[in-house]
Design a protein around this motif. Structure first.
Motif, PDB file in Angstrom:
ATOM      1  N   HIS A 277     -11.968 -43.817  25.610  1.00  0.00           N
ATOM      2  CA  HIS A 277     -10.630 -43.465  26.124  1.00  0.00           C
ATOM      3  C   HIS A 277     -10.266 -44.399  27.272  1.00  0.00           C
ATOM      4  O   HIS A 277     -10.646 -44.171  28.417  1.00  0.00           O
TER       5      HIS A 277
ATOM      6  N   HIS B  54      -7.014 -47.302  28.718  1.00  0.00           N
ATOM      7  CA  HIS B  54      -5.689 -47.897  28.554  1.00  0.00           C
ATOM      8  C   HIS B  54      -5.800 -49.337  29.016  1.00  0.00           C
ATOM      9  O   HIS B  54      -6.249 -49.598  30.120  1.00  0.00           O
TER      10      HIS B  54
ATOM     11  N   ASP C 184     -10.898 -42.891  30.683  1.00  0.00           N
ATOM     12  CA  ASP C 184      -9.457 -42.864  30.952  1.00  0.00           C
ATOM     13  C   ASP C 184      -9.065 -43.874  32.032  1.00  0.00           C
ATOM     14  O   ASP C 184      -8.032 -43.717  32.692  1.00  0.00           O
TER      15      ASP C 184
END
Ligand SMILES: [Zn+2]
Length: 413
Positions: A64, A66, A323
């Protein structure tokens, strides 16, 4: 001619017993044999990589992240202002950093440019991990991550230019069309948000998002196209809706209840708790972190750990993901902190290693290619000093990285 890698200890990513004095034979990009020195004869002509004082593991995976080229946490709207080509160029640096930190595969779950970064990496233009990319995630109008301070008309223009972490869809028809758009762009999976978010000024983590028919449409269309669905969900109701629709993973999962855990066990759904983002943001508490994010982070944290442990002990499959988004304190590089946090949260060290390697490979739909050090898999291999089973922190400093049979980093002592 094969390359022989000799180590002190092997943790092969399957959860099997650690192996002393292992030898791994690599031919081209593939592992052709792995076992003890007695079982795996080495050709005297073979090139030997001597890591006999190190523990060898499969390349790590972050399930996870970005990769969006964001420079500051202060203003998420910066993502809208930044032209995608500039974002993409910034992410090439992050990709290299991830690879050198031992991450040979990652899953990106929101943002427009990682799909293209993935292509550039596959073409050999830039170096980085294997990427499974969702492209922009899906939210409903006003949903988690939709910046309310930007007029809706401008958001619609930005969306049509392909900008932003997420794209807005409303109603089952738009949901299906959105998934088809992602497929056409080259997405490997679909990411949806079914609740508000910790880093959303207007949408607290417990607020519901899409209706059940919308989530059903998103998940059904994705599955028809052979794509998995990752659902960002904090609040119980949003988690349950996502599970009822049959998503493949729950991201964060803060307010999981017993019914959700039962559904996850029945459906084989992964939980990706992403402790790293919350811990790093709270521990740092720097000026870069907006006040609302701090407050909401603190609110969810305790419940999050408690419910995670309940799910883990019940047998729910755990994915390992940070994340991380890019700017400090959640910059790419020290992503292995998630493994440290998972141990602190109550997982056994071996389960954590499996989660970040063989387990994540399953979650990322890469299990046939990589994730374990076993015959026939791609040679995605790292080595560290010391034994991660005794001290997970050793994974924060990875002196040897091989991706697909190619040595991308080898710091000799
Ligand atoms: Zn995320």
């Amino acid at each position: 001619m094969a390359t022989a890698i000799k180590g002190k200890l092997l943790l092969d990513g399957t959860g099997g017993k650690p192996l002393s004095n292992p030898v791994i034979l690599v031919e081209g990009d593939t592992i052709v044999a792995a076992g003890t020195a007695d079982d795996v004869p080495v050709d005297p002509e073979a090139q030997v990589i001597d890591l006999s004082d190190k523990t060898i593991l499969p390349g790590l995976m972050d399930a996870h992240i970005h990769l969006v080229g964001l420079k500051s946490m202060e203003d998420m709207a910066e993502l809208i202002r930044t032209p995608p080509p500039l974002s993409a160029l910034r992410t090439t640096v992050e990709a290299r950093r991830l690879l050198e930190a031992g991450f040979t595969s990652v899953r990106t779950v929101g943002g427009p440019t990682a799909i293209f970064l993935k292509q550039a990496i596959e073409e050999g233009v830039v170096s980085g991990p294997r990427i499974m990319a969702s492209g922009r995630s899906f939210i409903q109008t006003s949903g988690g991550g939709d910046p309310w301070d930007i007029p809706l008309e401008l958001m619609e223009i930005a969306a049509s230019l392909g900008r932003g972490l997420a794209e807005t869809v409303d109603g089952p028809v738009e949901c299906r069309k959105g998934v088809r758009r992602r497929l056409r762009e080259g997405a490997d999976l679909i990411k949806i948000l079914t609740t508000g978010a910790v880093f959303s000024k207007e949408n607290p983590p417990t607020r519901v998002g899409f209706t059940q028919p919308e989530i059903d449409a998103l998940v059904d269309e994705a599955h028809r196209m052979g794509l998995k669905v990752a659902a960002h969900a904090h609040g119980t109701e949003g988690i349950r809706s996502a599970l009822l629709a049959g998503v493949d993973s729950i991201e964060h999962g803060t307010y999981l209840d017993d019914e959700c855990i039962e559904l996850m066990l029945k459906q084989g759904t992964y939980l990706v708790p992403t402790f790293a983002i919350f811990k790093r943001v709270m521990d740092t508490a720097g000026d870069d972190v907006p006040e609302y994010a701090m407050r909401q982070g603190l609110q969810v944290h305790e419940t999050h750990e408690r419910n995670f442990l309940k799910a883990y002990r019940a047998g729910v499959k755990i994915g390992c993901g940070t994340d991380f988004v890019g700017p400090p304190p959640i910059e790419h590089g020290p992503n292995a902190v998630e493994l440290v946090y998972l141990v602190e949260a109550g997982m056994t060290p071996m389960d954590v290693i499996v989660s970040a390697t063989g387990g994540n490979a399953d979650l990322l739909a890469l299990a046939e290619k990589t994730g374990t050090i076993t015959t026939g898999k791609l040679a995605d291999i790292i080595a560290v000093d010391g034994n991660p089973l005794d001290d997970m922190q050793t994974l924060l400093n990875v002196p040897f990285v091989m991706k697909g049979g190619e040595v991308v980093k080898h710091v000799s002592d």
